[in-house]
Write a protein that holds these residues in place. Structure first.
Motif, PDB file in Angstrom:
ATOM      1  N   PHE A  81     -17.201  12.464   8.204  1.00 37.30           N
ATOM      2  CA  PHE A  81     -15.935  12.141   7.542  1.00 37.30           C
ATOM      3  C   PHE A  81     -14.914  13.272   7.630  1.00 37.30           C
ATOM      4  CE2 PHE A  81     -18.551   8.828   5.745  1.00 37.30           C
ATOM      5  CZ  PHE A  81     -17.659   7.751   5.686  1.00 37.30           C
ATOM      6  N   GLY A  82     -15.259  14.350   8.332  1.00 34.61           N
ATOM      7  CA  GLY A  82     -14.307  15.427   8.551  1.00 34.61           C
ATOM      8  C   GLY A  82     -13.769  16.019   7.271  1.00 34.61           C
ATOM      9  N   LEU A  83     -14.665  16.352   6.336  1.00 35.13           N
ATOM     10  CA  LEU A  83     -14.209  16.819   5.034  1.00 35.13           C
ATOM     11  C   LEU A  83     -13.371  18.088   5.131  1.00 35.13           C
ATOM     12  CD1 LEU A  83     -17.183  16.179   2.566  1.00 35.13           C
ATOM     13  CD2 LEU A  83     -15.321  14.667   3.263  1.00 35.13           C
ATOM     14  N   HIS A  84     -13.584  18.878   6.157  1.00 36.84           N
ATOM     15  CA  HIS A  84     -12.782  20.094   6.309  1.00 36.84           C
ATOM     16  C   HIS A  84     -11.290  19.761   6.450  1.00 36.84           C
ATOM     17  CE1 HIS A  84     -11.789  24.195   7.680  1.00 36.84           C
ATOM     18  NE2 HIS A  84     -11.029  23.620   8.587  1.00 36.84           N
ATOM     19  N   PHE A  85     -11.002  18.598   7.026  1.00 40.79           N
ATOM     20  CA  PHE A  85      -9.617  18.195   7.261  1.00 40.79           C
ATOM     21  C   PHE A  85      -9.089  17.278   6.162  1.00 40.79           C
ATOM     22  CE2 PHE A  85     -12.115  18.190  11.246  1.00 40.79           C
ATOM     23  CZ  PHE A  85     -11.585  19.320  11.854  1.00 40.79           C
ATOM     24  N   SER A  86      -9.924  16.955   5.191  1.00 35.83           N
ATOM     25  CA  SER A  86      -9.590  15.909   4.222  1.00 35.83           C
ATOM     26  C   SER A  86      -8.450  16.326   3.293  1.00 35.83           C
ATOM     27  CB  SER A  86     -10.821  15.554   3.386  1.00 35.83           C
ATOM     28  OG  SER A  86     -10.470  14.635   2.358  1.00 35.83           O
ATOM     29  N   PRO A  87      -7.491  15.427   3.046  1.00 35.67           N
ATOM     30  CA  PRO A  87      -6.419  15.711   2.099  1.00 35.67           C
ATOM     31  C   PRO A  87      -6.816  15.471   0.647  1.00 35.67           C
ATOM     32  CG  PRO A  87      -6.066  13.564   3.096  1.00 35.67           C
ATOM     33  CD  PRO A  87      -7.280  14.158   3.760  1.00 35.67           C
ATOM     34  N   VAL A  88      -8.011  14.894   0.419  1.00 34.55           N
ATOM     35  CA  VAL A  88      -8.391  14.526  -0.954  1.00 34.55           C
ATOM     36  C   VAL A  88      -9.700  15.159  -1.394  1.00 34.55           C
ATOM     37  CG1 VAL A  88      -7.163  12.325  -0.817  1.00 34.55           C
ATOM     38  CG2 VAL A  88      -9.593  12.406  -0.216  1.00 34.55           C
ATOM     39  N   TYR A  89     -10.435  15.800  -0.486  1.00 36.26           N
ATOM     40  CA  TYR A  89     -11.740  16.361  -0.830  1.00 36.26           C
ATOM     41  C   TYR A  89     -11.761  17.817  -0.386  1.00 36.26           C
ATOM     42  CZ  TYR A  89     -16.737  16.004  -1.944  1.00 36.26           C
ATOM     43  OH  TYR A  89     -17.972  16.133  -2.531  1.00 36.26           O
ATOM     44  N   THR A 117      -0.784  14.901  14.281  1.00 35.35           N
ATOM     45  CA  THR A 117       0.006  14.495  13.117  1.00 35.35           C
ATOM     46  C   THR A 117       0.176  12.992  13.208  1.00 35.35           C
ATOM     47  OG1 THR A 117       1.198  16.594  13.032  1.00 35.35           O
ATOM     48  CG2 THR A 117       2.204  14.718  11.907  1.00 35.35           C
ATOM     49  N   ARG A 118      -0.229  12.300  12.155  1.00 37.52           N
ATOM     50  CA  ARG A 118      -0.227  10.838  12.249  1.00 37.52           C
ATOM     51  C   ARG A 118       0.087  10.217  10.902  1.00 37.52           C
ATOM     52  NH1 ARG A 118      -4.364   9.678  15.812  1.00 37.52           N
ATOM     53  NH2 ARG A 118      -2.750   9.352  17.375  1.00 37.52           N
ATOM     54  N   THR A 119       0.829   9.122  10.950  1.00 37.55           N
ATOM     55  CA  THR A 119       1.097   8.326   9.760  1.00 37.55           C
ATOM     56  C   THR A 119       0.015   7.263   9.616  1.00 37.55           C
ATOM     57  OG1 THR A 119       3.482   8.643   9.997  1.00 37.55           O
ATOM     58  CG2 THR A 119       2.748   6.800   8.614  1.00 37.55           C
ATOM     59  N   GLY A 124       0.820  -1.206   0.000  1.00 33.60           N
ATOM     60  CA  GLY A 124       0.000   0.000   0.000  1.00 33.60           C
ATOM     61  C   GLY A 124       0.851   1.250   0.000  1.00 33.60           C
ATOM     62  N   ARG A 125       0.291   2.300   0.573  1.00 26.36           N
ATOM     63  CA  ARG A 125       0.992   3.578   0.630  1.00 26.36           C
ATOM     64  C   ARG A 125       1.037   4.090   2.068  1.00 26.36           C
ATOM     65  NH1 ARG A 125      -1.481   6.673  -4.676  1.00 26.36           N
ATOM     66  NH2 ARG A 125       0.023   5.883  -6.181  1.00 26.36           N
ATOM     67  N   SER A 126       2.100   4.821   2.365  1.00 25.26           N
ATOM     68  CA  SER A 126       2.216   5.497   3.638  1.00 25.26           C
ATOM     69  C   SER A 126       1.779   6.944   3.451  1.00 25.26           C
ATOM     70  CB  SER A 126       3.664   5.438   4.129  1.00 25.26           C
ATOM     71  OG  SER A 126       3.799   6.128   5.353  1.00 25.26           O
ATOM     72  N   VAL A 127       0.855   7.414   4.293  1.00 30.58           N
ATOM     73  CA  VAL A 127       0.289   8.753   4.166  1.00 30.58           C
ATOM     74  C   VAL A 127       0.493   9.500   5.475  1.00 30.58           C
ATOM     75  CG1 VAL A 127      -1.840  10.060   3.829  1.00 30.58           C
ATOM     76  CG2 VAL A 127      -1.438   7.977   2.499  1.00 30.58           C
ATOM     77  N   GLU A 128       0.954  10.740   5.392  1.00 34.44           N
ATOM     78  CA  GLU A 128       1.114  11.575   6.578  1.00 34.44           C
ATOM     79  C   GLU A 128      -0.087  12.512   6.689  1.00 34.44           C
ATOM     80  OE1 GLU A 128       3.572  11.278   8.823  1.00 34.44           O
ATOM     81  OE2 GLU A 128       4.279   9.567   7.620  1.00 34.44           O
ATOM     82  N   PHE A 129      -0.765  12.458   7.831  1.00 36.80           N
ATOM     83  CA  PHE A 129      -1.925  13.330   8.039  1.00 36.80           C
ATOM     84  C   PHE A 129      -1.582  14.441   9.018  1.00 36.80           C
ATOM     85  CE2 PHE A 129      -5.427  14.651  10.768  1.00 36.80           C
ATOM     86  CZ  PHE A 129      -6.317  15.153   9.826  1.00 36.80           C
ATOM     87  N   SER A 130      -1.911  15.652   8.634  1.00 33.55           N
ATOM     88  CA  SER A 130      -1.844  16.795   9.537  1.00 33.55           C
ATOM     89  C   SER A 130      -2.734  17.894   8.960  1.00 33.55           C
ATOM     90  CB  SER A 130      -0.406  17.303   9.697  1.00 33.55           C
ATOM     91  OG  SER A 130       0.073  17.789   8.462  1.00 33.55           O
ATOM     92  N   HIS A 131      -3.171  18.805   9.819  1.00 30.54           N
ATOM     93  CA  HIS A 131      -4.011  19.907   9.365  1.00 30.54           C
ATOM     94  C   HIS A 131      -3.879  21.035  10.373  1.00 30.54           C
ATOM     95  CE1 HIS A 131      -7.609  22.226   8.238  1.00 30.54           C
ATOM     96  NE2 HIS A 131      -7.569  21.589   7.087  1.00 30.54           N
ATOM     97  N   GLU A 132      -3.915  22.245   9.891  1.00 30.25           N
ATOM     98  CA  GLU A 132      -3.708  23.395  10.763  1.00 30.25           C
ATOM     99  C   GLU A 132      -4.802  23.542  11.812  1.00 30.25           C
ATOM    100  OE1 GLU A 132      -5.727  26.548   7.564  1.00 30.25           O
ATOM    101  OE2 GLU A 132      -3.669  26.829   8.265  1.00 30.25           O
ATOM    102  N   ALA A 149      -9.792   7.859  10.557  1.00 26.94           N
ATOM    103  CA  ALA A 149      -8.754   6.970  11.063  1.00 26.94           C
ATOM    104  C   ALA A 149      -7.712   7.740  11.860  1.00 26.94           C
ATOM    105  CB  ALA A 149      -8.101   6.222   9.902  1.00 26.94           C
ATOM    106  N   ALA A 150      -7.314   8.925  11.345  1.00 25.41           N
ATOM    107  CA  ALA A 150      -6.248   9.683  11.985  1.00 25.41           C
ATOM    108  C   ALA A 150      -6.703  10.332  13.282  1.00 25.41           C
ATOM    109  CB  ALA A 150      -5.724  10.748  11.022  1.00 25.41           C
ATOM    110  N   ILE A 151      -7.841  11.038  13.253  1.00 21.49           N
ATOM    111  CA  ILE A 151      -8.315  11.745  14.441  1.00 21.49           C
ATOM    112  C   ILE A 151      -8.888  10.766  15.460  1.00 21.49           C
ATOM    113  CG2 ILE A 151     -10.000  13.415  15.307  1.00 21.49           C
ATOM    114  CD1 ILE A 151      -9.692  14.976  12.748  1.00 21.49           C
ATOM    115  N   GLY A 152      -9.643   9.782  14.986  1.00 21.47           N
ATOM    116  CA  GLY A 152     -10.306   8.854  15.900  1.00 21.47           C
ATOM    117  C   GLY A 152      -9.468   7.683  16.323  1.00 21.47           C
TER     118      GLY A 152
END
Length: 622
Positions: free
Chosen positions: A476-484, A45-47, A32-40, A149-152
């Motif tokens: 789904f926390g779209l405000h924080f989403s890296p893809v939407y 911050t989570r992998t 798969g892929r490794s994704v780094e999540f973070s948002h202001e 997944a990242a926040i929860g």
């Protein structure tokens, strides 16, 4: 030529060797892929390790069309799980045109796994909506599981299941028993149980959740003996199995529909075995008239009611996967998964979903005006059930919803009355019926009602208010989403974080509240729903607790109307027919259930169950 007309010779298995996360599942090794999540706007911050397009069942093509899902053949080497698989063949709808390729070979799932020190994370399995005729596990990023997944700190799984004619075609007998889309859901849950440990998940802590048709599916999973032991908690957002009268029950009517569909596709046969055998040879693209019919075309199929439109591809009462009909929820002992925790609810303005069908589509309007004449014209058009022709019941509905204080005025606006009537009838009160049934069976139940009107609407139409599906951007926390791409004002950002906490806390413990060790005064306690008591959480900026949600209205839909119908059925059954020597009419189908109530005498001219489904259109997102 539509995008689903893809050559099956295209390979969907890609072998790679890369410096990315791997997982060993029952069929082989995934990369798969490794994704780094973070948002202001979030202090996390989570992998995450993300795996997409994992086959959970064999491609349901050729001889496997209209059959239960089969096991995946093991592969050699490493399977490239970095891109979503094909979405299932479906009707064309602008709301679901996210560039995903469509194919019958579509039984793929996606896993979003946070990297933590835990090896037994809770798992949340998402079942997408779309009226069982459109949609996919990701919907172009709308259902991306990264934020949850990242926040929860939970593992999120999403998947595709067969839709429309490919997912629910049935002949009313063993040759095509139907419900393949629901069987796909069970296959996905079995895959999770068998393989989720490879991603750090706990197979004994699985929550299924869904919205609209996904929520309808969740309740079918709750009620089906075939899903026993595959999940432990369930979240139902705007949908229950009793919507539109529940599953079809008429085998003869189902066969009539099947022959009609076969005739449209060049399979004119005189028995269901040959009919199904022929339909398995029809190319995918030849199903176009069924998937995207011209106006009025479906009404030419025998068994289709041209006035209300009956969905030929609804769940069918097969006695194996589906063994419960809506009226059974009123009977003690019906529920076979009383140990499952339940979180259930709907939105305050669900009925605005139907406005485009009763007024000209108004993109620029901020408010809908509905005259008395239009209200009267469409008053019962979008209701299911035999009571549509019962003047006593219709008068009771009007008495409950008509704005009587202004009813004598020529310019009275009936829009809110129509919206609340339809929303209660279709979503809110069926949810109340289920919540009461589960609570009285001993289950741990939490109820919500979303009243907040968002600053931005999924439909882009402000008059939808807190309408159908408007909870999705918050969950789904779209405000924080890296893809939407989605932006919320600060107060909605906080609301979304609170809803994510509630949902993921529930997945972890069966209780949406924070553990005492993590108590947060800004997150109000969510009371358990009990009968009596009837407490629920209002999803809003303030997250207040309230009680007795729509109690009067739901007493009308869930108690009064069924009692009137049953009383009249009993009176009709005891009245002698002229010329029949005083004997009651002879019944050939015995006591069965239809349209959400018990019908004790179904004779030879039995009509199809009233399952109301609007055309596949941008506004219809069940």
């Amino acid at each position: 030529m539509h995008v689903y007309q893809i050559l099956l010779s295209l390979s969907v298995i890609r072998y790679v060797v890369a410096d990315n996360p791997t997982a060993n599942v029952s069929s082989g090794t995934l990369v798969g892929r490794s994704v780094e999540f973070s948002h202001e706007d979030v202090d996390i911050t989570r992998t995450l390790y993300v795996f997409k397009g994992i086959p959970y069942a064999a491609p349901p093509v050729g001889d496997l069309r209209f059959r239960p899902p089969q096991q995946v053949e093991p592969w050699e080497g490493v399977y490239n799980a970095t891109e979503v698989g094909f979405a299932c063949v479906q009707s064309i709808s602008p709301l679901y045109s996210f560039g995903e390729l469509l194919n019958e070979d579509c039984l793929y799932l996606n896993v979003f796994a946070p990297v933590t020190n835990s090896s037994n994370l809770p798992v949340m399995v998402w079942i997408h909506g779309g009226g069982l005729i459109v949609g996919s596990g990701t919907n172009g990023g709308l259902y991306d599981g990264t934020v949850l997944a990242a926040i929860g700190e939970v593992i999120v799984v999403s998947f595709n299941y067969r839709l429309g004619v490919f997912g629910f075609f049935a002949t009313g007998d063993k040759h095509a028993p139907g419900n393949y889309g629901l069987l796909d859901q069970i296959a996905a849950l079995k895959w999770v149980k068998e393989n989720i440990a490879a991603f750090g998940g706990d197979a004994n802590k699985v929550t299924i959740f869904g919205e609209s048709a996904g929520s309808i599916s969740v309740e079918h999973m709750l009620l089906s003996p075939m899903s026993e032991g595959l999940f432990h908690r369930a979240i139902m957002q705007s949908g229950t199995s009793s919507i539109f009268g529940g599953p079809r029950v008429d085998a003869e009517g189902q066969a009539t529909l099947a022959y009609g569909i076969g005739n449209m596709l060049g399979c004119e046969q005189d028995n269901t075995e040959d009919l199904v055998r022929c339909l398995r040879t029809v190319p995918t693209e030849d199903f176009e008239p069924i998937l995207n019919p011209e106006e009025g075309m479906l009404a030419t199929i025998p068994g289709i009611d041209p006035d209300i439109g009956i969905n030929p591809y609804a769940p069918y009462f097969d006695g194996q996967l589906i063994t419960v009909v809506p009226s059974d929820l009123r009977n003690p002992g019906t529920l076979n998964k009383t140990g499952v925790d339940i979180l259930i609810g709907a939105n305050a303005d669900e009925g605005t979903l139907l406005f485009p069908y009763v007024v000209p589509f108004q993109f620029n309007a901020t408010e809908i005006t509905l005259s008395r004449a239009v209200f009267e014209q469409y008053f019962s058009a979008f209701m299911f059930g035999s009571f549509k022709s019962n003047p006593t019941i219709l008068d009771a509905i009007k008495l409950t919803y008509v704005p009587w204080e202004d009813a004598d005025s020529d310019d009275a606006n009936y829009a809110e009355a129509f919206s609340q009537m339809q929303g209660d009838h279709t979503f809110v009160c069926p949810s109340d019926l289920s919540a009461r049934a589960y609570a009285q069976s001993g289950a741990n139940v939490y109820v919500y009602h979303m009243t907040h009107i968002p600053a931005t609407w999924l439909t882009g139409l402000p008059w939808t208010k807190a309408g159908h599906g408007e909870d999705l951007p918050f969950v789904f926390g779209l405000h924080f989403s890296p893809v939407y791409t989605w932006t919320m004002p600060a107060e909605e950002v906080a609301m979304s974080r609170n809803i994510i906490r509630y949902w993921t806390n529930f997945a972890k413990t069966g209780n949406p509240n924070l553990p005492e060790s993590e108590a947060n005064s800004s997150l109000a306690d969510w009371p358990r729903f009990e009968v009596p008591g009837l407490e629920y959480k209002e999803l809003s900026l303030t997250m207040e607790n309230k009680r007795a949600l729509k109690a009067r209205e739901c007493a009308l839909w869930n108690d009064f109307i069924p009692k009137v119908e049953n009383r009249e059925d009993e009176e009709t059954a005891t009245e002698p027919n002229e010329g029949d020597n005083g004997k009651p009419p002879e019944c050939t189908a015995g006591a069965i259930h239809a349209a959400g109530v018990t019908v004790y005498c179904i004779c030879a001219l039995l009509l199809l169950p009233s399952l109301l489904v609007m055309p596949a259109s941008p506004e219809y997102i069940l």
